[in-house]
Design an enzyme around this catalytic site. Structure first.
Site, PDB file in Angstrom:
ATOM      1  N   CYS A 118       0.819  -1.220   0.000  1.00 25.19           N
ATOM      2  CA  CYS A 118       0.000   0.000   0.000  1.00 25.19           C
ATOM      3  C   CYS A 118       0.853   1.270   0.000  1.00 25.19           C
ATOM      4  O   CYS A 118       0.340   2.358  -0.247  1.00 25.19           O
ATOM      5  CB  CYS A 118      -0.954   0.003   1.182  1.00 25.19           C
ATOM      6  N   HIS A 167      -3.189   7.061   2.827  1.00 20.61           N
ATOM      7  CA  HIS A 167      -3.605   5.805   2.204  1.00 20.61           C
ATOM      8  C   HIS A 167      -4.967   5.426   2.776  1.00 20.61           C
ATOM      9  O   HIS A 167      -5.161   5.414   3.992  1.00 20.61           O
ATOM     10  CB  HIS A 167      -2.569   4.717   2.483  1.00 20.61           C
ATOM     11  N   ASN A 216     -10.110  -0.064   0.122  1.00 21.22           N
ATOM     12  CA  ASN A 216      -8.655   0.054   0.134  1.00 21.22           C
ATOM     13  C   ASN A 216      -8.127  -0.451  -1.212  1.00 21.22           C
ATOM     14  O   ASN A 216      -8.212  -1.642  -1.508  1.00 21.22           O
ATOM     15  CB  ASN A 216      -8.113  -0.802   1.297  1.00 21.22           C
TER      16      ASN A 216
HETATM   17  O1  UT7 Z   1      -3.371  -1.163   3.852  1.00 25.50           O
HETATM   18  C1  UT7 Z   1      -3.277  -1.868   5.031  1.00 25.50           C
HETATM   19  C2  UT7 Z   1      -4.232  -3.029   4.882  1.00 25.50           C
HETATM   20  N1  UT7 Z   1      -4.798  -3.524   6.071  1.00 25.50           N
HETATM   21  C3  UT7 Z   1      -5.591  -2.813   6.896  1.00 25.50           C
HETATM   22  O2  UT7 Z   1      -5.788  -1.640   6.782  1.00 25.50           O
HETATM   23  C4  UT7 Z   1      -6.250  -3.608   8.005  1.00 25.50           C
HETATM   24  C5  UT7 Z   1      -6.299  -2.855   9.290  1.00 25.50           C
HETATM   25  N2  UT7 Z   1      -7.242  -3.490  10.191  1.00 25.50           N
HETATM   26  C6  UT7 Z   1      -8.576  -3.251  10.101  1.00 25.50           C
HETATM   27  O3  UT7 Z   1      -9.028  -2.489   9.287  1.00 25.50           O
HETATM   28  C7  UT7 Z   1      -9.456  -3.934  11.122  1.00 25.50           C
HETATM   29  O4  UT7 Z   1      -8.664  -4.685  12.016  1.00 25.50           O
HETATM   30  C8  UT7 Z   1     -10.518  -4.864  10.458  1.00 25.50           C
HETATM   31  C9  UT7 Z   1     -11.549  -4.020   9.756  1.00 25.50           C
HETATM   32  C10 UT7 Z   1      -9.865  -5.820   9.468  1.00 25.50           C
HETATM   33  C11 UT7 Z   1     -11.212  -5.671  11.537  1.00 25.50           C
HETATM   34  O5  UT7 Z   1     -11.810  -4.797  12.488  1.00 25.50           O
HETATM   35  P1  UT7 Z   1     -11.613  -5.037  14.037  1.00 25.50           P
HETATM   36  O6  UT7 Z   1     -12.380  -4.004  14.723  1.00 25.50           O
HETATM   37  O7  UT7 Z   1     -10.140  -5.106  14.282  1.00 25.50           O
HETATM   38  O8  UT7 Z   1     -12.326  -6.430  14.248  1.00 25.50           O
HETATM   39  P2  UT7 Z   1     -11.722  -7.801  14.774  1.00 25.50           P
HETATM   40  O9  UT7 Z   1     -10.774  -8.388  13.779  1.00 25.50           O
HETATM   41  O10 UT7 Z   1     -11.238  -7.603  16.159  1.00 25.50           O
HETATM   42  O11 UT7 Z   1     -13.026  -8.710  14.795  1.00 25.50           O
HETATM   43  C12 UT7 Z   1     -14.101  -8.450  15.691  1.00 25.50           C
HETATM   44  C13 UT7 Z   1     -15.208  -9.459  15.426  1.00 25.50           C
HETATM   45  C14 UT7 Z   1     -14.731 -10.895  15.400  1.00 25.50           C
HETATM   46  O12 UT7 Z   1     -15.719 -11.700  15.966  1.00 25.50           O
HETATM   47  P3  UT7 Z   1     -15.586 -12.226  17.460  1.00 25.50           P
HETATM   48  O13 UT7 Z   1     -14.307 -13.015  17.495  1.00 25.50           O
HETATM   49  O14 UT7 Z   1     -15.535 -10.997  18.323  1.00 25.50           O
HETATM   50  O15 UT7 Z   1     -16.828 -13.044  17.637  1.00 25.50           O
HETATM   51  C15 UT7 Z   1     -14.632 -11.213  13.918  1.00 25.50           C
HETATM   52  O16 UT7 Z   1     -14.801 -12.575  13.649  1.00 25.50           O
HETATM   53  O17 UT7 Z   1     -15.802  -9.214  14.143  1.00 25.50           O
HETATM   54  C16 UT7 Z   1     -15.806 -10.428  13.391  1.00 25.50           C
HETATM   55  N3  UT7 Z   1     -15.647 -10.085  11.970  1.00 25.50           N
HETATM   56  C17 UT7 Z   1     -16.694  -9.803  11.159  1.00 25.50           C
HETATM   57  N4  UT7 Z   1     -18.025  -9.777  11.386  1.00 25.50           N
HETATM   58  C18 UT7 Z   1     -18.820  -9.442  10.336  1.00 25.50           C
HETATM   59  C19 UT7 Z   1     -14.507  -9.968  11.252  1.00 25.50           C
HETATM   60  N5  UT7 Z   1     -14.783  -9.628   9.993  1.00 25.50           N
HETATM   61  C20 UT7 Z   1     -16.132  -9.524   9.910  1.00 25.50           C
HETATM   62  C21 UT7 Z   1     -17.017  -9.187   8.860  1.00 25.50           C
HETATM   63  N6  UT7 Z   1     -18.334  -9.144   9.133  1.00 25.50           N
HETATM   64  N7  UT7 Z   1     -16.586  -8.872   7.627  1.00 25.50           N
END
Ligand code: UT7
Length: 326
Positions: free
Chosen positions: A113, A253, A283
């Site tokens: 990125c 970004h 993204n």
């Molecule tokens: O250019 C760099 C590229 N990468 C990034 O920018 C990624 C940076 N990270 C993020 O944007 C965030 O970490 C995410 C958007 C990927 C995830 O958000 P989060 O607030 O960190 O959520 P999490 O991974 O802690 O997940 C929370 C919950 C989990 O469920 P449990 O374990 O609490 O029951 C996940 O399984 O949300 C669940 N979850 C979803 N639920 C519905 C994860 N993805 C999804 C989804 N829809 N798409």
């Protein structure tokens, strides 16, 4: 002093829109979760038969048209991409062919990125060294072909697109004032594509293990992204004796709205200083900054003399900022 000045910007966004509601149809997710956690409402997906070099070339043509110059005067093409048409040759060579450019230099930069900011910094060094006069710097990605559409943790974030700028060697005070690049390879495993490179060459077993797709530990990426994006933006300001108030437009970004808001807060920026379009395009990795820059430029959001800061973070990890006087 010879500076690299942007004399044209362009972008190309594929027509097909994939909304969060479309994702709900084949993934255990929902619009509310995606909007709350990422700010993304929709992203664009390249058409069948549309490749990274096609997106890049369309963006480049727009940038050349705005600059009012023909492709034949380009000495160097650099494409920041991690989703090139092929592992090799470089997508920049395919763009060179599509634009009908004979001669000059063409290569890709692989910094995920951060690819566009890395490419811009490289192009600036070529110009300041006096070795080239006009450069096409492009960020182009078709991420939809490397994300794992069965992995709701990552696939909801990404989209396809391309953005380009034409840089010209000019004397004066306007142009790329400074660039600040960083990398920390100890984080490579948090965001990468596992196959099929030399470590995991193509195999049917690898396909079964979904190796050709993007792997990401989102939570960990999030924390380092906010810290790195804000630190390097402050580094760019300090190097030029400027403060956050001096920034007319901050173009980060477009990773995730929460990352952008946390970064802006840590730097000390107001909402109106920050460009956010992640809601419409998701993204787009190396393409996100030049797409946003072109949008801002065409909307008249940037005036001659404005201070514009481009700020990137991505796999590797890599990160970097470029401070421009427009
Ligand atoms: O250019 C760099 C590229 N990468 C990034 O920018 C990624 C940076 N990270 C993020 O944007 C965030 O970490 C995410 C958007 C990927 C995830 O958000 P989060 O607030 O960190 O959520 P999490 O991974 O802690 O997940 C929370 C919950 C989990 O469920 P449990 O374990 O609490 O029951 C996940 O399984 O949300 C669940 N979850 C979803 N639920 C519905 C994860 N993805 C999804 C989804 N829809 N798409």
């Amino acid at each position: 002093m010879i500076r690299a000045r942007i004399i044209g910007t362009g972008s190309y966004i594929p027509e097909r829109v994939l909304t969060n509601f479309d994702l709900e149809k084949f993934l255990d997710t929902n619009d509310e979760w995606i909007v709350t956690r990422t700010g993304i409402r929709e992203r664009r997906i390249a058409a069948d038969g549309e490749f990274t070099s096609d997106l890049a070339t369309k963006a480049a043509r727009q940038a050349l048209a705005m600059a009012g110059i023909g492709p034949e005067s380009i000495d160097l093409i650099i494409v920041g991409t991690i989703t090139g048409d092929f592992p090799w040759p470089a997508t920049a060579c395919l763009v060179q062919q599509q634009l009908g450019i004979k001669g000059g230099i063409a290569f890709d930069v692989s910094a995920a990125c951060s690819g566009f900011v890395y490419a811009l910094a490289t192009a600036t060094s070529f110009i300041e060294a006096g070795s080239v006069k006009r450069v096409l710097v492009i960020g182009a990605e078709v991420l939809s072909r490397v994300v794992d559409w069965e992995d709701r943790n990552s696939c909801i974030l990404f989209g396809d697109g391309a953005g380009a700028v034409v840089l010209e060697a000019q004397s004066g005070e306007n142009g790329v004032i400074s660039t600040h690049l960083h990398a920390d390879g100890s984080y490579w495993e948090l965001l990468y594509q596992k196959g099929f490179g030399s470590r995991h060459p193509a195999s049917s077993k690898g396909l079964d293990e979904r190796m050709p797709f993007l792997k990401m530990q989102g939570n960990e990426v999030f924390k380092v992204a906010v810290r790195s994006l804000s630190d390097v933006a402050l580094e760019a300001l300090e190097a030029n004796n400027l403060t956050p108030r001096d920034i007319n437009l901050f173009i980060p970004h477009q990773a995730n709205r929460r990352i952008l808001e946390a970064t802006a807060k840590r730097i000390g920026l107001d909402d109106e200083q920050v460009l956010i379009n992640v809601d419409r395009f998701g993204n787009t990795s190396g393409a996100s900054i030049p797409i946003a820059l072109d949008e801002a430029n065409r909307a008249g959001r940037i005036k001659a003399g404005d201070v514009v800061v481009l700020d990137a973070f991505g796999g590797g990890f890599t990160w970097g900022a470029a401070l421009l006087r427009w």
